[in-house]
Design a protein around this motif. Structure first.
Motif, PDB file in Angstrom:
ATOM      1  N   ASP A  34       0.802  -1.226   0.000  1.00 15.17           N
ATOM      2  CA  ASP A  34       0.000   0.000   0.000  1.00 15.17           C
ATOM      3  C   ASP A  34       0.842   1.287   0.000  1.00 15.17           C
ATOM      4  O   ASP A  34       0.927   2.001   1.016  1.00 15.17           O
ATOM      5  CB  ASP A  34      -0.960  -0.003   1.195  1.00 15.17           C
ATOM      6  CG  ASP A  34      -2.219  -0.811   0.924  1.00 15.17           C
ATOM      7  OD1 ASP A  34      -2.321  -1.421  -0.151  1.00 15.17           O
ATOM      8  OD2 ASP A  34      -3.103  -0.823   1.797  1.00 15.17           O
ATOM      9  N   SER A  58      -3.930  -3.323  -1.282  1.00 13.67           N
ATOM     10  CA  SER A  58      -5.152  -3.860  -0.702  1.00 13.67           C
ATOM     11  C   SER A  58      -6.381  -3.401  -1.475  1.00 13.67           C
ATOM     12  O   SER A  58      -7.343  -4.155  -1.635  1.00 13.67           O
ATOM     13  CB  SER A  58      -5.277  -3.454   0.772  1.00 13.67           C
ATOM     14  OG  SER A  58      -5.382  -2.040   0.904  1.00 13.67           O
ATOM     15  N   ASN A 139     -11.911  -4.413  -1.378  1.00 13.95           N
ATOM     16  CA  ASN A 139     -10.727  -4.339  -0.523  1.00 13.95           C
ATOM     17  C   ASN A 139     -10.313  -5.745  -0.110  1.00 13.95           C
ATOM     18  O   ASN A 139     -11.157  -6.556   0.289  1.00 13.95           O
ATOM     19  CB  ASN A 139     -11.018  -3.501   0.716  1.00 13.95           C
ATOM     20  CG  ASN A 139      -9.900  -3.585   1.743  1.00 13.95           C
ATOM     21  OD1 ASN A 139      -8.838  -2.993   1.569  1.00 13.95           O
ATOM     22  ND2 ASN A 139     -10.127  -4.352   2.807  1.00 13.95           N
ATOM     23  N   GLY A 155      -6.190  -3.790   5.363  1.00 12.30           N
ATOM     24  CA  GLY A 155      -6.502  -2.740   4.399  1.00 12.30           C
ATOM     25  C   GLY A 155      -7.500  -1.810   5.069  1.00 12.30           C
ATOM     26  O   GLY A 155      -7.427  -1.554   6.277  1.00 12.30           O
TER      27      GLY A 155
END
Length: 247
Positions: A34, A58, A139, A155
């Motif tokens: 991320d 994510s 997600n 996430g």
């Protein structure tokens, strides 16, 4: 396994805190998870851009993926470009950030590997299990496992019975905790967590340690710690830049 936090601010970066971004290392393999807003400058205090071995997203919100663009620019436009960077993302999650440049500009800088949350895959030394968790966009909750340690990461997510399964017995549970006790908007409540609920899920999962992330900008980290400690009996920390945890 080692986790280094690049940032953990929700929604947008502040003067002192980048958005979500984490480097997970094992056996010399460096996985960037991320790369949100403002994470590349933090990354460069730890690694060169060609030292990243793979990227895992994510979901497609920019506070979790925007700095993929400058990372790919720094690699692909260098005088001696490294090999294409494997980028693992839920279907469509990387489309917007990859479309910031004309396709030919960075075409040789990455290899996109799309997956559906729920899939299992191997990324370097990490067995990677994923769960579809509720958010405004698809997600993937992520569980990274080696023979020695397990890291679970939500996430961004709202409440779900799958979260304790994701984090079951994890050495470290990295959980979004946007708010302290209650999500203020009923429309947002199905898609975001609180520190109180993150602690509850960590306790249910039997996680060894809880790391809160994605706090709303301006939230006092000590308040988040105190709130999570009401429902989780183990060690609790807040994700701040340069925090490093060995699992």
């Amino acid at each position: 396994m080692r986790l280094t936090v690049l940032g953990g601010c929700g929604a947008w970066p502040t003067a002192t805190q980048a958005c979500s971004g984490y480097v997970v290392e094992d056996e010399g393999f460096r996985l960037l998870v991320d790369p949100g807003y403002a994470t590349l400058p933090r990354l460069l205090t730890h690694l060169s851009v060609d030292a990243v071995d793979a990227v895992l997203l994510s979901h497609g919100h920019p506070d979790h993926c925007a700095d993929l663009n400058p990372l790919l620019r720094a690699r692909g436009l260098s005088d001696a470009p490294p090999p294409p960077l494997p980028v693992f993302a839920p279907h469509g999650a990387a489309d917007a950030v990859l479309a910031l440049d004309k396709p030919s500009m960075l075409a040789d800088a990455y290899e996109l590997h799309e997956f559906s949350p729920g899939d299992r895959m191997d990324i370097g030394p990490f067995r990677t299990d994923t769960w579809l968790l509720p958010h405004f966009v698809p997600n993937a909750g992520i569980r990274l496992s080696t023979s020695r340690a397990t890291l679970a990461y939500t996430g961004d997510t709202g409440p779900s019975p799958d979260i304790p399964r994701l984090a079951e017995g994890a050495d470290l549970f990295l959980s979004e905790a946007t708010y302290l006790r209650q999500v203020p908007s009923s429309g947002d409540a199905p898609y975001l967590l609180t520190a109180l609920l993150a602690g509850q899920y960590a306790q249910q999962a039997g996680a060894q340690r809880l790391l809160l992330t994605h706090l709303w900008p301006g939230t006092d980290p000590s308040d988040a710690l105190k709130t999570a400690a009401e429902t989780f009996s183990g060690p609790v920390d807040v994700a701040v830049p340069d925090l490093a945890i060995a699992l």
